[in-house]
Design a protein around this motif. Structure first.
Motif, PDB file in Angstrom:
ATOM      1  N   SER A   1       9.633 -13.551  40.866  1.00  0.00           N
ATOM      2  CA  SER A   1      10.686 -12.692  40.326  1.00  0.00           C
ATOM      3  C   SER A   1      11.436 -13.368  39.182  1.00  0.00           C
ATOM      4  O   SER A   1      11.917 -12.701  38.261  1.00  0.00           O
TER       5      SER A   1
ATOM      6  N   LEU B   1      10.720 -13.572  33.725  1.00  0.00           N
ATOM      7  CA  LEU B   1      11.746 -13.529  32.679  1.00  0.00           C
ATOM      8  C   LEU B   1      11.210 -13.882  31.292  1.00  0.00           C
ATOM      9  O   LEU B   1      11.487 -13.160  30.325  1.00  0.00           O
TER      10      LEU B   1
ATOM     11  N   ALA C   1       5.927  -9.168  31.401  1.00  0.00           N
ATOM     12  CA  ALA C   1       6.404  -9.563  32.722  1.00  0.00           C
ATOM     13  C   ALA C   1       5.247  -9.718  33.709  1.00  0.00           C
ATOM     14  O   ALA C   1       5.191 -10.679  34.478  1.00  0.00           O
TER      15      ALA C   1
ATOM     16  N   ILE D   1      18.093  -6.845  32.293  1.00  0.00           N
ATOM     17  CA  ILE D   1      16.908  -7.324  32.993  1.00  0.00           C
ATOM     18  C   ILE D   1      17.303  -8.355  34.035  1.00  0.00           C
ATOM     19  O   ILE D   1      16.765  -8.387  35.147  1.00  0.00           O
TER      20      ILE D   1
ATOM     21  N   GLY E   1      20.028  -6.086  36.326  1.00  0.00           N
ATOM     22  CA  GLY E   1      19.704  -4.702  36.653  1.00  0.00           C
ATOM     23  C   GLY E   1      20.676  -3.710  36.056  1.00  0.00           C
ATOM     24  O   GLY E   1      21.867  -3.976  35.909  1.00  0.00           O
TER      25      GLY E   1
ATOM     26  N   SER F   1       7.945  -6.800  41.522  1.00  0.00           N
ATOM     27  CA  SER F   1       9.031  -7.545  40.878  1.00  0.00           C
ATOM     28  C   SER F   1       9.378  -6.957  39.520  1.00  0.00           C
ATOM     29  O   SER F   1      10.553  -6.842  39.151  1.00  0.00           O
TER      30      SER F   1
ATOM     31  N   MET G   1      13.020  -4.844  38.516  1.00  0.00           N
ATOM     32  CA  MET G   1      13.950  -5.397  37.531  1.00  0.00           C
ATOM     33  C   MET G   1      14.970  -4.369  37.071  1.00  0.00           C
ATOM     34  O   MET G   1      16.119  -4.687  36.795  1.00  0.00           O
TER      35      MET G   1
ATOM     36  N   GLY H   1      17.521  -6.264  38.883  1.00  0.00           N
ATOM     37  CA  GLY H   1      17.381  -7.394  37.970  1.00  0.00           C
ATOM     38  C   GLY H   1      16.560  -8.523  38.578  1.00  0.00           C
ATOM     39  O   GLY H   1      16.316  -8.564  39.779  1.00  0.00           O
ATOM     40  N   THR H   2      16.146  -9.452  37.733  1.00  0.00           N
ATOM     41  CA  THR H   2      15.296 -10.551  38.213  1.00  0.00           C
ATOM     42  C   THR H   2      16.030 -11.472  39.183  1.00  0.00           C
ATOM     43  O   THR H   2      15.412 -12.131  40.004  1.00  0.00           O
TER      44      THR H   2
ATOM     45  N   ILE I   1      15.902  -9.580  42.824  1.00  0.00           N
ATOM     46  CA  ILE I   1      14.689  -8.917  43.289  1.00  0.00           C
ATOM     47  C   ILE I   1      14.272  -9.397  44.664  1.00  0.00           C
ATOM     48  O   ILE I   1      13.889  -8.608  45.532  1.00  0.00           O
TER      49      ILE I   1
END
Length: 284
Positions: free
Chosen positions: A49, A53, A70, A123, A126, A189, A193, A197-198, A201
């Protein structure tokens, strides 16, 4: 507040997109999370996750859809982690730590180079209320593909999750199903996002599945319950975020955590309340 939320669903297209996307992400995250829990791969979920990025940042630099970058970096991180673990004396958790921190650092550098902090901030943390039609359909398509692959290879994933040694003994390609799960995890994942968001996750992947695990020993029932809890958490979190004008992604994760606490206290496996009452009676 409920009436305002319902009225908003009728009036605002962005809220309709957010609701549909949140439900699908909750369902598919809950399903994949069950295998992550059973295989003890929570750290791997965290690693992938975060590893996506740099792919997202690179996609912005190249002007392509962030799904492409991604997914590539998510799969690359799983390959690197598995390669290090299988070809050295370094343990799996160490390989995960090295890989995901390196990819995360690369992502931070590329964010600066991309010079698009607003979009990349979404990202990281979220922004499901900003989901566009294209993103919604991509999420629906990817989620449907992931669920279809789980149904298609359910028996194989079940056996390799519970007893990989036996699976290898009967001729199953354990490595193939490991990488298949990594692909599914990466796809989830990337889709998640947009909602959490990462950074968060892994919570959406693990918490509903962990809650479901407290209530059943059957993988099928666990997946159904986990997906249901994921969908409920997503809807309630979206409602809270929209109604109180706070981050919807964080609201989704906290709602899922509250459901876990409720499950921890009331599940038959834990039997926490009965044990606490019995302990109190013995003390008196």
């Amino acid at each position: 507040m409920i009436q305002n939320f319902i009225n908003g669903l009728y009036e605002f297209h962005f809220l309709q997109n957010a609701l549909i996307t949140a439900i699908m992400i909750g369902i598919v995250s809950g399903a994949v999370g069950c295998f992550i829990i059973l295989r003890g791969m929570s750290l791997m979920g965290d690693a992938i996750s975060h590893a996506v990025l740099p792919g997202v940042a690179l996609s912005y630099l190249l002007g392509i859809n962030f799904f492409i970058g991604a997914i590539f970096f998510g799969l690359l991180s799983s390959v690197v982690i598995t390669f290090i673990k299988n070809n050295s004396t370094i343990k799996g958790d160490t390989a995960i730590g090295i890989t995901f921190s390196s990819f995360l650092a690369l992502g931070v550098i590329l964010i600066g180079v991309a010079n698009s902090s607003t979009d990349l901030f979404h990202i990281l943390f979220g922004n499901i209320l900003a989901v566009q039609d294209l993103d919604k359909w991509l999420t629906l398509g990817v989620s449907t593909l992931v669920l279809a692959l789980i149904l298609l290879f359910f028996k194989e994933l079940l056996i390799t999750s519970f007893d990989p040694t036996m699976a290898k003994a009967i001729g199953m390609n354990v490595s193939f199903y490991h990488y298949l799960l990594m692909i599914l995890l990466t796809l989830v994942s990337v889709t998640a996002m947009q909602s959490v968001g990462t950074i968060l996750i892994v919570a959406l992947l693990i918490t509903p599945a962990a809650t479901a695990y407290l209530y059943t020993n059957s993988l099928k029932r666990m997946m159904i319950l986990s997906s249901t809890l994921g969908a409920i958490s997503s809807v309630l979190g979206l409602f809270i975020g929209y109604s109180f004008n706070i981050a919807a992604g964080s609201s989704i994760v906290l709602t899922s955590a509250v459901l876990f606490v409720g499950g921890f206290l009331t599940s038959p496996k834990q039997d926490f309340i009965r044990k606490w009452i019995k302990k109190s009676d013995n003390q008196t």
